[in-house]
Design a protein around this motif. Sequence first.
Motif, PDB file in Angstrom:
ATOM      1  N   GLN A  97      17.902  31.153  16.526  1.00  0.00           N
ATOM      2  CA  GLN A  97      17.147  31.299  15.296  1.00  0.00           C
ATOM      3  C   GLN A  97      18.131  31.157  14.133  1.00  0.00           C
ATOM      4  O   GLN A  97      19.189  31.770  14.140  1.00  0.00           O
ATOM      5  N   PHE A  98      17.801  30.306  13.162  1.00  0.00           N
ATOM      6  CA  PHE A  98      18.684  30.121  12.022  1.00  0.00           C
ATOM      7  C   PHE A  98      17.883  29.629  10.827  1.00  0.00           C
ATOM      8  O   PHE A  98      16.731  29.212  10.972  1.00  0.00           O
ATOM      9  N   GLN A  99      18.476  29.704   9.650  1.00  0.00           N
ATOM     10  CA  GLN A  99      17.847  29.193   8.438  1.00  0.00           C
ATOM     11  C   GLN A  99      18.553  27.928   7.995  1.00  0.00           C
ATOM     12  O   GLN A  99      19.751  27.756   8.234  1.00  0.00           O
ATOM     13  N   GLN A 105      13.906  23.394  -0.547  1.00  0.00           N
ATOM     14  CA  GLN A 105      13.092  24.048   0.478  1.00  0.00           C
ATOM     15  C   GLN A 105      13.974  24.815   1.462  1.00  0.00           C
ATOM     16  O   GLN A 105      15.020  24.309   1.881  1.00  0.00           O
ATOM     17  N   ASN A 106      13.547  26.007   1.835  1.00  0.00           N
ATOM     18  CA  ASN A 106      14.236  26.803   2.851  1.00  0.00           C
ATOM     19  C   ASN A 106      13.324  26.936   4.070  1.00  0.00           C
ATOM     20  O   ASN A 106      12.121  27.141   3.927  1.00  0.00           O
ATOM     21  N   VAL A 125      10.830  24.949  16.096  1.00  0.00           N
ATOM     22  CA  VAL A 125       9.731  25.336  15.224  1.00  0.00           C
ATOM     23  C   VAL A 125      10.332  25.583  13.850  1.00  0.00           C
ATOM     24  O   VAL A 125      11.240  26.401  13.706  1.00  0.00           O
ATOM     25  N   TRP A 126       9.855  24.853  12.862  1.00  0.00           N
ATOM     26  CA  TRP A 126      10.305  24.973  11.473  1.00  0.00           C
ATOM     27  C   TRP A 126       9.207  25.686  10.702  1.00  0.00           C
ATOM     28  O   TRP A 126       8.044  25.278  10.758  1.00  0.00           O
ATOM     29  N   ILE A 127       9.583  26.714   9.968  1.00  0.00           N
ATOM     30  CA  ILE A 127       8.621  27.436   9.144  1.00  0.00           C
ATOM     31  C   ILE A 127       9.137  27.426   7.710  1.00  0.00           C
ATOM     32  O   ILE A 127      10.222  27.940   7.424  1.00  0.00           O
ATOM     33  N   GLY A 128       8.365  26.816   6.820  1.00  0.00           N
ATOM     34  CA  GLY A 128       8.732  26.768   5.406  1.00  0.00           C
ATOM     35  C   GLY A 128       8.618  28.146   4.796  1.00  0.00           C
ATOM     36  O   GLY A 128       7.583  28.798   4.915  1.00  0.00           O
ATOM     37  N   LEU A 158      12.449  14.927   7.598  1.00  0.00           N
ATOM     38  CA  LEU A 158      12.018  15.535   6.329  1.00  0.00           C
ATOM     39  C   LEU A 158      12.823  14.956   5.164  1.00  0.00           C
ATOM     40  O   LEU A 158      13.888  15.466   4.833  1.00  0.00           O
ATOM     41  N   PRO A 159      12.346  13.883   4.549  1.00  0.00           N
ATOM     42  CA  PRO A 159      13.098  13.292   3.441  1.00  0.00           C
ATOM     43  C   PRO A 159      12.899  14.066   2.145  1.00  0.00           C
ATOM     44  O   PRO A 159      12.144  13.668   1.276  1.00  0.00           O
ATOM     45  N   LEU A 160      13.573  15.207   2.028  1.00  0.00           N
ATOM     46  CA  LEU A 160      13.413  16.041   0.822  1.00  0.00           C
ATOM     47  C   LEU A 160      14.464  15.687  -0.214  1.00  0.00           C
ATOM     48  O   LEU A 160      15.567  15.405   0.046  1.00  0.00           O
TER      49      LEU A 160
END
Length: 160
Positions: A97-99, A105-106, A125-128, A158-160
Amino acid sequence: MRGFVSILFFLGISATPILSQTLVEPNQNFVWESFSFVFPETVVVKWESTSSKKLTVYPAKRDGFFMVVRTLPWNEPLDDKTLWKDSVFTKAIEPKQFQKSLGNQNFQIFQADQVRNQNALRNQVWIGLESKPALWIWIQWKSDRKDLTEFFESNLFLPL
């Protein structure tokens, strides 16, 4: 009840969620619900119009990965972190688990390997954390597809 369903069918009214699908070419910017995605190969993208919006992505030509993207109806999806891991990772191997921050966006990311149907798989699993509506992305790919590992773990989708 059966007569009611027959009338709906006769009138062309569906009682199921509306599904749409489209073919997306590699490296093409695909926008859904104000979120932008890019895929490593030609994919079929299906989306459902329900109360909780859902996008499903899978390769058009060969097996190797799939992605499910949802918008969540609440603002803080991380209240029970174990629920998220248990709902996606069946018999997880080395869960992490990491950020991660991308642009402004985080994301909270859960990652684990697993073996399913004799396939070695990687799951993320990515959670905004700040997005409104809350964004939830589940990606699963075959571990032997090194091109996909590099693509997804380098955040190229994810092209942010």
